[in-house]
Design a protein around this motif. Structure first.
Motif, PDB file in Angstrom:
ATOM      1  N   ASP A 195       0.820  -1.219   0.000  1.00  0.00           N
ATOM      2  CA  ASP A 195       0.000   0.000   0.000  1.00  0.00           C
ATOM      3  C   ASP A 195       0.850   1.264   0.000  1.00  0.00           C
ATOM      4  O   ASP A 195       0.537   2.237  -0.686  1.00  0.00           O
ATOM      5  CB  ASP A 195      -0.933   0.021   1.205  1.00  0.00           C
ATOM      6  N   SER A 253       0.931   4.292  -2.839  1.00  0.00           N
ATOM      7  CA  SER A 253       0.685   5.710  -2.568  1.00  0.00           C
ATOM      8  C   SER A 253       1.885   6.559  -2.982  1.00  0.00           C
ATOM      9  O   SER A 253       1.719   7.662  -3.497  1.00  0.00           O
ATOM     10  CB  SER A 253       0.338   5.932  -1.099  1.00  0.00           C
ATOM     11  N   LEU A 258      -8.478   7.978   0.926  1.00  0.00           N
ATOM     12  CA  LEU A 258      -8.785   7.220  -0.291  1.00  0.00           C
ATOM     13  C   LEU A 258      -8.708   5.717  -0.033  1.00  0.00           C
ATOM     14  O   LEU A 258      -9.538   4.949  -0.528  1.00  0.00           O
ATOM     15  CB  LEU A 258      -7.830   7.601  -1.416  1.00  0.00           C
ATOM     16  N   ALA A 259      -7.725   5.282   0.730  1.00  0.00           N
ATOM     17  CA  ALA A 259      -7.584   3.858   1.038  1.00  0.00           C
ATOM     18  C   ALA A 259      -8.778   3.356   1.856  1.00  0.00           C
ATOM     19  O   ALA A 259      -9.298   2.266   1.611  1.00  0.00           O
ATOM     20  CB  ALA A 259      -6.282   3.602   1.780  1.00  0.00           C
ATOM     21  N   GLN A 277     -11.819   4.697   1.875  1.00  0.00           N
ATOM     22  CA  GLN A 277     -12.988   4.719   1.004  1.00  0.00           C
ATOM     23  C   GLN A 277     -12.985   3.522   0.064  1.00  0.00           C
ATOM     24  O   GLN A 277     -14.023   2.920  -0.199  1.00  0.00           O
ATOM     25  CB  GLN A 277     -13.034   6.026   0.192  1.00  0.00           C
ATOM     26  N   ASP A 278     -11.811   3.156  -0.429  1.00  0.00           N
ATOM     27  CA  ASP A 278     -11.692   1.993  -1.303  1.00  0.00           C
ATOM     28  C   ASP A 278     -12.083   0.722  -0.560  1.00  0.00           C
ATOM     29  O   ASP A 278     -12.757  -0.154  -1.106  1.00  0.00           O
ATOM     30  CB  ASP A 278     -10.261   1.888  -1.839  1.00  0.00           C
ATOM     31  N   ASP A 305     -15.891   0.761  -0.202  1.00  0.00           N
ATOM     32  CA  ASP A 305     -16.513   0.452  -1.487  1.00  0.00           C
ATOM     33  C   ASP A 305     -16.401  -1.032  -1.803  1.00  0.00           C
ATOM     34  O   ASP A 305     -17.342  -1.640  -2.322  1.00  0.00           O
ATOM     35  CB  ASP A 305     -15.873   1.265  -2.616  1.00  0.00           C
ATOM     36  N   GLY A 306     -15.271  -1.623  -1.488  1.00  0.00           N
ATOM     37  CA  GLY A 306     -15.081  -3.053  -1.727  1.00  0.00           C
ATOM     38  C   GLY A 306     -16.033  -3.893  -0.888  1.00  0.00           C
ATOM     39  O   GLY A 306     -16.611  -4.864  -1.369  1.00  0.00           O
ATOM     40  N   SER A 337     -19.608  -3.465  -2.238  1.00  0.00           N
ATOM     41  CA  SER A 337     -19.748  -4.229  -3.469  1.00  0.00           C
ATOM     42  C   SER A 337     -19.904  -5.711  -3.167  1.00  0.00           C
ATOM     43  O   SER A 337     -20.729  -6.398  -3.772  1.00  0.00           O
ATOM     44  CB  SER A 337     -18.530  -3.995  -4.360  1.00  0.00           C
ATOM     45  N   LYS A 365     -19.941   1.675 -10.706  1.00  0.00           N
ATOM     46  CA  LYS A 365     -18.525   1.299 -10.827  1.00  0.00           C
ATOM     47  C   LYS A 365     -17.867   1.973 -12.019  1.00  0.00           C
ATOM     48  O   LYS A 365     -16.683   2.229 -12.018  1.00  0.00           O
ATOM     49  CB  LYS A 365     -18.382  -0.229 -10.966  1.00  0.00           C
TER      50      LYS A 365
END
Length: 133
Positions: A27, A31, A54-55, A57-58, A61-62, A65, A131
């Protein structure tokens, strides 16, 4: 090679070859690569905070999903099982039937109305469109 004890040549020390780490597995490397690509100062607190946000939020989101896919898979399995029950009641002898005629008509209305398929299609379409944005 120089000769060592007993007149035998010394073995040469060789550093074993190592592969470079893959940046996509790290990670911090990701970045740093992104900051370098956009010309950002990786040392600044503001930039580090943005990358951490951002990490996170990702990751959210994962998870969302994954939950949506699990729901859609479960709903599809339920609809398919309901169709099997309906077809079983059309094809099986009278002695094997376990649903009342009223419940069979409710199941028919639910499955053949198109609402179930439309709902699944709408959920799937919205998740795919989200997406792509």
């Amino acid at each position: 090679m120089s000769s060592g004890k007993n007149g035998q040549p010394e073995e040469e020390f060789v550093i074993p070859k190592q592969n470079a780490p893959v940046a996509s597995d790290d990670d911090q490397a990701e970045s740093e690569a992104a900051a370098f690509a956009f010309g950002l100062d990786i040392k600044s607190e503001e930039t580090q905070t943005k990358f951490k946000k951002l990490a996170r939020q990702d990751a959210v989101d994962g998870l969302a999903s994954w939950i949506l896919r699990a729901f859609m898979f479960s709903a599809a399995i339920l609809v398919i099982a309901s169709f099997f029950v309906l077809f079983f009641h059309f094809l099986a002898p009278e002695s094997w039937l376990y649903l009342s005629p009223e419940r069979i008509s409710r199941l028919k209305e639910l499955l053949l109305s198109g609402g179930v398929g439309a709902a699944l299609a709408a959920i799937g379409k919205s998740s795919i469109l989200d997406k792509n944005d």
